[in-house]
Design a protein around this motif. Sequence first.
Motif, short mmCIF file in Angstrom:
data_model
loop_
_atom_site.label_atom_id
_atom_site.label_comp_id
_atom_site.label_asym_id
_atom_site.label_seq_id
_atom_site.Cartn_x
_atom_site.Cartn_y
_atom_site.Cartn_z
N MET A 1 0.83 -1.20 0.00
CA MET A 1 0.00 0.00 0.00
C MET A 1 0.87 1.26 0.00
SD MET A 1 -3.16 0.56 -0.12
CE MET A 1 -4.47 1.63 0.29
N ASP A 2 2.04 1.17 0.60
CA ASP A 2 2.90 2.36 0.63
C ASP A 2 3.38 2.75 -0.77
OD1 ASP A 2 4.41 0.06 0.50
OD2 ASP A 2 5.96 0.75 1.89
N ARG A 3 3.51 1.77 -1.66
CA ARG A 3 3.91 2.10 -3.03
C ARG A 3 2.83 2.89 -3.75
NH1 ARG A 3 6.89 -3.23 -5.45
NH2 ARG A 3 8.48 -3.37 -3.84
N MET A 4 1.57 2.66 -3.37
CA MET A 4 0.48 3.38 -4.03
C MET A 4 0.58 4.87 -3.75
SD MET A 4 -1.80 2.57 -6.06
CE MET A 4 -2.18 4.00 -7.02
N PHE A 5 1.01 5.25 -2.55
CA PHE A 5 1.16 6.67 -2.24
C PHE A 5 2.33 7.27 -3.03
CE2 PHE A 5 -1.84 5.93 1.07
CZ PHE A 5 -2.43 7.15 1.27
N ARG A 6 3.37 6.48 -3.30
CA ARG A 6 4.45 6.97 -4.15
C ARG A 6 3.98 7.14 -5.58
NH1 ARG A 6 8.87 2.81 -2.32
NH2 ARG A 6 7.56 2.33 -0.55
N VAL A 7 3.09 6.25 -6.04
CA VAL A 7 2.51 6.38 -7.38
C VAL A 7 1.64 7.64 -7.44
CG1 VAL A 7 0.89 5.33 -9.00
CG2 VAL A 7 2.62 3.93 -7.89
N LEU A 41 4.43 10.18 2.85
CA LEU A 41 3.59 9.11 3.38
C LEU A 41 3.99 7.75 2.81
CD1 LEU A 41 0.04 10.74 3.37
CD2 LEU A 41 1.36 10.04 5.36
N GLY A 42 4.46 7.73 1.58
CA GLY A 42 4.87 6.49 0.95
C GLY A 42 6.07 5.85 1.61
N TYR A 43 6.89 6.62 2.27
CA TYR A 43 8.09 6.09 2.92
C TYR A 43 7.95 5.92 4.43
CZ TYR A 43 10.69 6.42 -1.41
OH TYR A 43 11.13 6.23 -2.68
N LEU A 44 6.77 6.16 4.99
CA LEU A 44 6.59 6.05 6.44
C LEU A 44 6.36 4.62 6.92
CD1 LEU A 44 4.48 9.17 7.46
CD2 LEU A 44 6.89 8.72 7.86
N ARG A 45 6.01 3.72 6.04
CA ARG A 45 5.76 2.32 6.39
C ARG A 45 4.69 2.18 7.48
NH1 ARG A 45 8.16 -1.15 3.09
NH2 ARG A 45 10.25 -0.58 2.45
N LEU A 46 3.54 2.79 7.23
CA LEU A 46 2.42 2.69 8.15
C LEU A 46 1.65 1.41 7.85
CD1 LEU A 46 1.24 6.38 7.87
CD2 LEU A 46 2.60 5.39 9.69
N GLU A 48 -1.59 -0.93 6.72
CA GLU A 48 -2.48 -0.80 5.58
C GLU A 48 -3.76 -0.06 5.96
OE1 GLU A 48 -4.56 -3.54 2.14
OE2 GLU A 48 -3.10 -4.42 3.49
N ARG A 49 -4.26 -0.33 7.15
CA ARG A 49 -5.48 0.35 7.60
C ARG A 49 -5.25 1.86 7.71
NH1 ARG A 49 -9.10 -0.31 13.03
NH2 ARG A 49 -10.72 1.08 12.29
N THR A 50 -4.09 2.25 8.20
CA THR A 50 -3.78 3.67 8.33
C THR A 50 -3.71 4.33 6.95
OG1 THR A 50 -2.52 3.20 10.32
CG2 THR A 50 -2.16 5.33 9.30
N TYR A 51 -3.09 3.65 6.00
CA TYR A 51 -3.03 4.20 4.64
C TYR A 51 -4.43 4.36 4.04
CZ TYR A 51 2.03 3.94 4.10
OH TYR A 51 3.37 4.16 4.22
#
Length: 76
Positions: A1-7, A41-46, A48-51
Amino acid sequence: MDRMFRVLGFWTLVIGLMALAGDMIPMAMLFFAQTAIFVLLGYLRLSERTYILLFWGYMILSFTGFTYWSFFKMSV
């Protein structure tokens, strides 16, 4: 999910660059700010629910802002 924020950060950067090329400076600055937030946000490693909660919050805020602007601020 973190990659999606980088996209999302990549696409907001692309939109911001196109707005800058079209002399729409306020729109470009808004999208550059969104790019910085999404990449951070993409690099914070939160979790999946938080994202997902952050994305829903972003969607509610952006659609509310868009609706307000188009209804009350734009001239007909």
